[in-house]
Design a protein around this motif. Structure first.
Motif, PDB file in Angstrom:
ATOM      1  N   MET A 175      -1.632   9.148   0.888  1.00  0.00           N
ATOM      2  CA  MET A 175      -1.016   7.992   1.543  1.00  0.00           C
ATOM      3  C   MET A 175      -0.873   8.239   3.045  1.00  0.00           C
ATOM      4  SD  MET A 175       2.087   6.774   2.877  1.00  0.00           S
ATOM      5  CE  MET A 175       3.356   7.804   2.154  1.00  0.00           C
ATOM      6  N   LEU A 176      -0.467   9.451   3.420  1.00  0.00           N
ATOM      7  CA  LEU A 176      -0.367   9.783   4.839  1.00  0.00           C
ATOM      8  C   LEU A 176      -1.737   9.717   5.522  1.00  0.00           C
ATOM      9  CD1 LEU A 176       2.183  12.761   4.912  1.00  0.00           C
ATOM     10  CD2 LEU A 176       2.531  10.410   5.687  1.00  0.00           C
ATOM     11  N   ALA A 177      -2.789  10.160   4.820  1.00  0.00           N
ATOM     12  CA  ALA A 177      -4.133  10.120   5.396  1.00  0.00           C
ATOM     13  C   ALA A 177      -4.564   8.679   5.673  1.00  0.00           C
ATOM     14  CB  ALA A 177      -5.126  10.794   4.452  1.00  0.00           C
ATOM     15  N   VAL A 178      -4.112   7.750   4.822  1.00  0.00           N
ATOM     16  CA  VAL A 178      -4.476   6.348   5.010  1.00  0.00           C
ATOM     17  C   VAL A 178      -3.751   5.739   6.200  1.00  0.00           C
ATOM     18  CG1 VAL A 178      -4.379   4.048   3.984  1.00  0.00           C
ATOM     19  CG2 VAL A 178      -5.099   5.993   2.602  1.00  0.00           C
ATOM     20  N   GLY A 230     -10.120   6.393  10.204  1.00  0.00           N
ATOM     21  CA  GLY A 230      -9.137   6.528   9.122  1.00  0.00           C
ATOM     22  C   GLY A 230      -9.798   6.541   7.764  1.00  0.00           C
ATOM     23  N   ILE A 231     -10.871   5.738   7.602  1.00  0.00           N
ATOM     24  CA  ILE A 231     -11.593   5.720   6.321  1.00  0.00           C
ATOM     25  C   ILE A 231     -12.250   7.081   6.082  1.00  0.00           C
ATOM     26  CG2 ILE A 231     -13.456   4.627   5.044  1.00  0.00           C
ATOM     27  CD1 ILE A 231     -12.931   2.092   6.655  1.00  0.00           C
ATOM     28  N   GLY A 232     -12.811   7.621   7.180  1.00  0.00           N
ATOM     29  CA  GLY A 232     -13.392   8.953   7.053  1.00  0.00           C
ATOM     30  C   GLY A 232     -12.355   9.995   6.727  1.00  0.00           C
ATOM     31  N   ALA A 233     -11.143   9.858   7.322  1.00  0.00           N
ATOM     32  CA  ALA A 233     -10.076  10.817   7.042  1.00  0.00           C
ATOM     33  C   ALA A 233      -9.664  10.756   5.572  1.00  0.00           C
ATOM     34  CB  ALA A 233      -8.877  10.531   7.944  1.00  0.00           C
ATOM     35  N   ALA A 280       0.828  -1.205   0.000  1.00  0.00           N
ATOM     36  CA  ALA A 280       0.000   0.000   0.000  1.00  0.00           C
ATOM     37  C   ALA A 280       0.863   1.255   0.000  1.00  0.00           C
ATOM     38  CB  ALA A 280      -0.925  -0.010   1.209  1.00  0.00           C
ATOM     39  N   VAL A 281       1.879   1.263   0.865  1.00  0.00           N
ATOM     40  CA  VAL A 281       2.749   2.436   0.923  1.00  0.00           C
ATOM     41  C   VAL A 281       3.447   2.644  -0.408  1.00  0.00           C
ATOM     42  CG1 VAL A 281       4.830   3.377   1.990  1.00  0.00           C
ATOM     43  CG2 VAL A 281       3.079   2.323   3.418  1.00  0.00           C
ATOM     44  N   ALA A 282       3.934   1.545  -1.020  1.00  0.00           N
ATOM     45  CA  ALA A 282       4.638   1.668  -2.294  1.00  0.00           C
ATOM     46  C   ALA A 282       3.716   2.179  -3.407  1.00  0.00           C
ATOM     47  CB  ALA A 282       5.234   0.321  -2.693  1.00  0.00           C
TER      48      ALA A 282
END
Length: 610
Positions: free
Chosen positions: A167-170, A261-264, A155-157
């Motif tokens: 990506m940071l929000a996830v 986190g999903i909301g973010a 995911a990060v990659a």
């Protein structure tokens, strides 16, 4: 770091390399199983191209290529999944089996004093429940951690290539949720200890209740004692519920943070979309992947209660493994002697020695031996000699140290001081297997295993033929009653021999000792509490057993040992008298007093008082 290494070594039952190999295969399995998510995202992207660019033709060639990738992934995944599944099911089961066998071997080497201070229910809880707890956690945790790490890495990659802000929000929700996981674990640590203690108490209560049911019924206490057992079950239930209640609030907060986190991700995507800084397709990618990332992390939160409980189980296994067994000398092979002699080397004094197995020099000697149970010394500087091929009787009041002497001769414990030799060789310089192969023991309390009569007798000599077993049974005067049983020698006796009478069990134990045919025989009250008919049969069997053997016999019935070669009289852990029967009577000491008391007791009868 050392604490983690110790913990990991325990939950893998010492096979850390094997578990690391399993972990690598799970990483590969997780990577392959995650490929369809990436293919799905690319397919969605390709299908959205005609919508983003009106008039553009659908990229069918690329879509067919993705179908080929999925087909290849399916084939590869079959072989990888088959490998990991077999390794997890068979590998973990095999590892646990080996660990239990190793623990059994470890327990076999522990001194009897250990079993005196540890409860049977406690040991059964460790061998059954604790090992199962650790196995279940290890087999479930390793795959789950593999999935989480692979999905996070992918995911990060992938997400970083699209938009680092999204990506940071996830991933931001994950470290925010971890403190709640640690807090939940700490809260459950104390309660898990209480739960394990309650489980141990319940297991001990079950063993005690079932084992003593005859006595409880005789005194009409079965209901009262069951109430106590029921209370232990209630405590176990209360602590089980308490464990979940302790974890639930904190765990729910952690799950809530992950859900936020999903909301973010949605808020961050909407904000960037509004500013024209994010493509709609990219926002869709992040929404889909965030669900894929958070799901295994949420599952991991469900392991917290199991992890806390299993951590205590692992500590109990480690504690049992750390119990020190009796020191064992290194066995010395026959091939070592010529090579040492040729080299002119002095023999290793710590190498395992062995007396003459044929029994021609099987005398036993105690030289200034003292021994204590805890802080209470029960033998005080005892010096004794039991000559080879002779019968020595130990007599004296209860608690004088008679049984302790026989146990020390068999090295159930090590003496606190002094030396015990067998055939001139210190028992400390002999391996337990070598020493016990020279000794047969017949106790007052006979234990038969829940198995066939044949198997119980065969324990004396595992490779014995059926003819040898039957001959030993005839000599022990038990062939006749075995023959009339429904299945003869294949009759299964209850646990402890509960389906047989006391005399029948005793004769089977003598048959077992006869089959072993060891040069040393230890008899501890073998004829006590038997009816006259059984006593005569057992005395005949014992006479056959002790022929041409070095015999130590403990007997309260003094008339049964009048013909012993020597009689040793013990009192308060010290030798008071020794000699033959007539000689001791002439001394008019403790033995003469015991003989007179038994003579008076023989004429006792029940009388009614009006």
């Amino acid at each position: 770091m050392n604490d983690f290494a110790t913990w990991f070594h325990t939950i893998t039952f010492g096979e850390t390399k094997k578990f690391l190999k399993l972990t690598l295969w799970n990483f590969l399995d997780s990577f392959v199983v995650s490929l369809p998510y990436a293919v799905m995202l690319l397919a969605v992207y390709l299908l959205l191209i005609p919508l983003a660019e009106p008039g553009a033709a659908p990229p069918l060639n690329r879509l067919w290529l993705l179908c080929g990738v999925l087909l290849a992934q399916t084939v590869v995944y079959y072989f990888i999944r088959r490998k990991t599944y077999i390794d997890i099911c068979v590998g973990f089961a095999g590892t646990t089996k080996n660990a239990r066998l190793a623990m059994g071997e470890h327990l076999r080497r522990l001194p009897m004093g250990f079993f005196g201070r540890r409860d049977a229910g406690d040991l059964s809880t460790v061998l059954l429940r604790d090992y199962t707890e650790v196995e279940n956690l290890a087999s479930a945790l390793i795959p789950q951690v593999s999935v989480i790490l692979v999905r996070l890495a992918l995911a990060v990659a992938v997400l970083s290539a699209f938009d680092w802000r999204m990506m940071l929000a996830v991933v931001l929700a994950i470290p925010l949720a971890l403190p709640f996981a640690f807090l939940s674990y700490r809260r459950m640590g104390r309660i898990s200890r209480q739960l394990l203690a309650a489980q141990q108490a319940a297991a001990s209560g079950i063993l005690e209740y079932v084992g003593g049911i005859q006595t409880l019924k005789a005194f009409n206490l079965a209901g009262e004692r069951f109430a106590a057992l029921k209370s232990s079950f209630a405590r176990q239930h209360r602590h089980s519920v308490g464990l979940e209640l302790a974890a639930a609030p904190v765990g729910m907060i952690g799950r809530f943070v992950l859900s936020c986190g999903i909301g973010a991700v949605m808020l961050a995507g909407a904000w960037l979309l509004t500013g024209g800084e994010l493509a709609p397709f990219t926002s869709i990618v992040f929404l889909l992947l965030s669900l894929n990332i958070y799901e295994p992390v949420m599952i991991l939160f469900g392991f917290i209660a199991d992890f806390a409980r299993t951590n205590r189980s692992a500590a109990r296994i480690r504690e049992l493994r750390n119990e020190q067994p009796l020191p064992e000398p290194q066995p010395k092979t026959a091939a070592d002697a010529p090579s040492e002699a040729a080299a002119g080397a002095a023999p290793d004094p710590k190498a395992a020695a062995a007396p003459d197995a044929a029994g021609s020099n099987m005398d036993i000697a105690f030289q200034k031996v003292s021994f204590s149970y805890g802080s209470q010394e029960v033998l005080h500087q005892i010096s004794l000699r039991f000559p080879a091929k002779s019968i020595t009787a130990l007599v004296g009041p209860s608690g004088s140290g008679k049984s302790t002497i026989t146990r020390l001769a068999a090295r159930f414990w090590d003496a606190d001081s002094g030396e015990i030799t067998l055939g001139g060789v210190s028992v400390r310089e002999m391996t337990s297997d070598t020493l016990l192969s020279r000794i047969s023991m017949v106790f007052q309390d006979v234990y038969l295993f829940h198995d066939t009569i044949e198997a119980n007798i065969r324990m004396g000599k595992p490779d014995a033929s059926m003819a040898e077993i039957m001959e030993a049974a005839r000599t022990a005067a038990c062939h006749d009653f075995i023959s009339v049983l429904p299945d003869g020698y294949q009759t299964v006796v209850g646990e402890g021999g509960s389906t047989l009478s006391g005399g029948e069990k005793q004769r089977i134990s003598i048959a077992r000792a006869l089959l072993k045919n060891a040069p040393i025989v230890l008899l501890d009250e073998a004829t006590a509490s038997l009816d006259p008919e059984n006593e005569v049969l057992i005395q005949q069997a014992i006479s056959a057993l002790v022929a041409e053997k070095t015999v130590i016999v403990i007997a309260h019935r003094l008339h049964s040992i009048c013909s012993a070669d020597q009689i040793i009289v013990l009192e308060n852990g010290a030798v008071k008298e020794r000699g033959g029967h007539e000689e001791l009577l002439r001394q008019n000491g403790l033995y003469a007093r015991l003989w007179a008391e038994q003579s008076r007791a023989a004429s006792w009868q029940i009388t009614a008082t009006v």
